[in-house]
Write an enzyme that holds these catalytic residues in place. Structure first.
Site, PDB file in Angstrom:
ATOM      1  N   ASP A 119       0.794  -1.227   0.000  1.00 32.21           N
ATOM      2  CA  ASP A 119       0.000   0.000   0.000  1.00 32.21           C
ATOM      3  C   ASP A 119       0.827   1.276   0.000  1.00 32.21           C
ATOM      4  OD1 ASP A 119      -2.586  -1.211  -0.010  1.00 32.21           O
ATOM      5  OD2 ASP A 119      -2.264  -1.774   2.080  1.00 32.21           O
ATOM      6  N   ASP A 178      -5.446  -4.970  -6.546  1.00 36.48           N
ATOM      7  CA  ASP A 178      -5.265  -3.590  -6.079  1.00 36.48           C
ATOM      8  C   ASP A 178      -3.836  -3.089  -6.325  1.00 36.48           C
ATOM      9  OD1 ASP A 178      -6.934  -5.391  -4.556  1.00 36.48           O
ATOM     10  OD2 ASP A 178      -7.432  -3.782  -3.171  1.00 36.48           O
TER      11      ASP A 178
END
Length: 401
Positions: A119, A178
């Protein structure tokens, strides 16, 4: 995030030829400036109750009005600074710039700490990336380059991808769809003083994701599990979707956007075709009202929750794609679809208005764990602001061409 590049003359022609939407819809839809004005005003208002720079909005629970906050390490920490940068970009309000700088600064530690998960791109590129794009602050560039190097430490050359979630030992080496979005940090860094290896890692990650996370029917797995010693693909997993073979809406849009800019950065036709096929699959499966359910295969449809965040990401990805395809029909198709999502998100059922501090209602986070169901979520607001700004620039350029 992505800096939108588009062949405006050809897009303008395509839109004129094929038509954006019905005249009635065009008349009823609020203008982009009107929505950006009201959104920027809401961001200013929310700032009044957000005083601690290392606490970031993430979600608003049912029957609550104010943002619930998370810390620097939360995967959503970069979206609020990004929203502030977008609000500043639109308004040129120096107070918003100062707030963006204030909430961006605590994320520096991400760049210089051991990588915990993929992330880093969401955390740093959405915050420092927008800040650098708008200010040219050389310190921001330094931090982004360090963050890219940190993200690259998760790369496994045997598998050929970044290890998305080292904290999940049940998947020896896992790569989630993602993660395609986080490749943009690597592509950017490789062009701005970083190592050529960062580009190679991003390309390899996209290649392997294309091969294993994209199914033959062009829906996507959320997670691919690999043998970390041999690189062999073990299986595809839903994780945040309804079932391993279902089509999780937001995951599909991560793929659309990620493969679109991967083509932009590499010129690889297979990445472009993947973005096209993922987009067509997504658009084909939309329900009649145009807003995706959280998962297209939830058996509770039509009583399943919607996901406004998926529509917001789709709008950004489709605007990106419309500027990359050469065929006029495809340009118009994807531009029109993106504009349709933006208009739908700007409509009465989805704009929060006075309901709470968020911009959008009705997003779905992690449905299988009953987390963040039918609530505002900060990344929906982030990509909504991004899509509005992209559309504004396109329409302004079309009007002047």
């Amino acid at each position: 995030m992505g800096i939108f590049k588009i062949g405006l003359a050809s897009l303008s022609l395509a839109v004129v030829l094929l038509g954006c939407n019905s005249t009635k819809k065009e008349t009823e839809a609020p203008t982009v400036d009107k929505v950006l004005n009201s959104s920027t005003a809401k961001v200013r208002d929310a700032l009044n109750s957000l005083k601690t720079a290392d606490s970031f909005p993430r979600t608003i629970s049912q029957d609550h009005t104010k943002w619930e906050l998370v810390g620097v390490r939360d995967w959503c920490s970069g979206f609020w600074p990004g929203v502030l940068w977008y609000a500043y970009e639109y308004s040129e309000d120096e107070a918003l710039k100062e707030a963006a700088e204030k909430f961006t600064a605590p994320l520096e530690t991400i760049a210089y700490s051991p990588a915990m998960d993929h992330d880093i791109g969401f955390q740093v590129y959405c915050s420092y990336g927008n800040g650098y794009r708008l200010t040219g602050n050389p310190e921001y560039k330094k931090i982004m380059l360090a963050a890219a190097d940190t993200l690259a430490t998760l790369y496994n050359p045997i598998v050929g991808t970044i290890h998305s979630w080292p904290s999940k030992p049940q998947y020896p080496h896992n790569t989630i769809i993602d993660n395609m979005i986080n490749l943009e940090l690597l592509f950017w860094a490789s062009k701005n003083g970083g190592s050529k290896k960062l580009y190679d890692i991003a390309v390899s990650h996209a290649e392997v994701s294309m091969k294993y996370l994209v199914r033959p029917d062009y829906s996507t797995y959320h997670l691919g599990s690999f043998d970390d010693k041999t690189g062999a693909f073990i299986r595809g997993v839903a994780h945040q979707g309804y079932a391993d073979d279902s089509m999780w809406a937001r995951g599909q849009t991560w793929g659309i956007y990620g493969f679109a800019f991967s083509y932009r950065e590499t010129g690889r036709e297979d990445f472009l075709q993947t973005a096209i096929k993922l987009s067509d699959k997504f658009l084909e499966r939309l329900p009649e009202d145009g807003m995706p359910y959280w998962d297209f295969d939830d058996p509770k449809i039509p009583n399943a929750p919607k996901d406004a965040s998926a529509a917001a990401v789709a709008a950004c990805g489709l605007l990106e794609l419309s500027g990359l395809v050469k065929d006029a029909n495809l340009k118009a198709k994807y531009f029109n679809a993106a504009k349709g999502f933006i208009e739908l998100l700007s409509s009465e059922p989805y704009l929060s208005k006075d309901t709470n501090q968020a911009l959008l209602l009705h997003s779905t986070g992690h449905h299988p764990t009953n987390s963040e169901i039918d609530v505002p979520i900060i990344y929906a607001d982030y990509y909504f602001m991004e899509a509005l700004l992209k559309l504004k620039k396109i329409e302004e350029n079309m009007a002047s061409s």
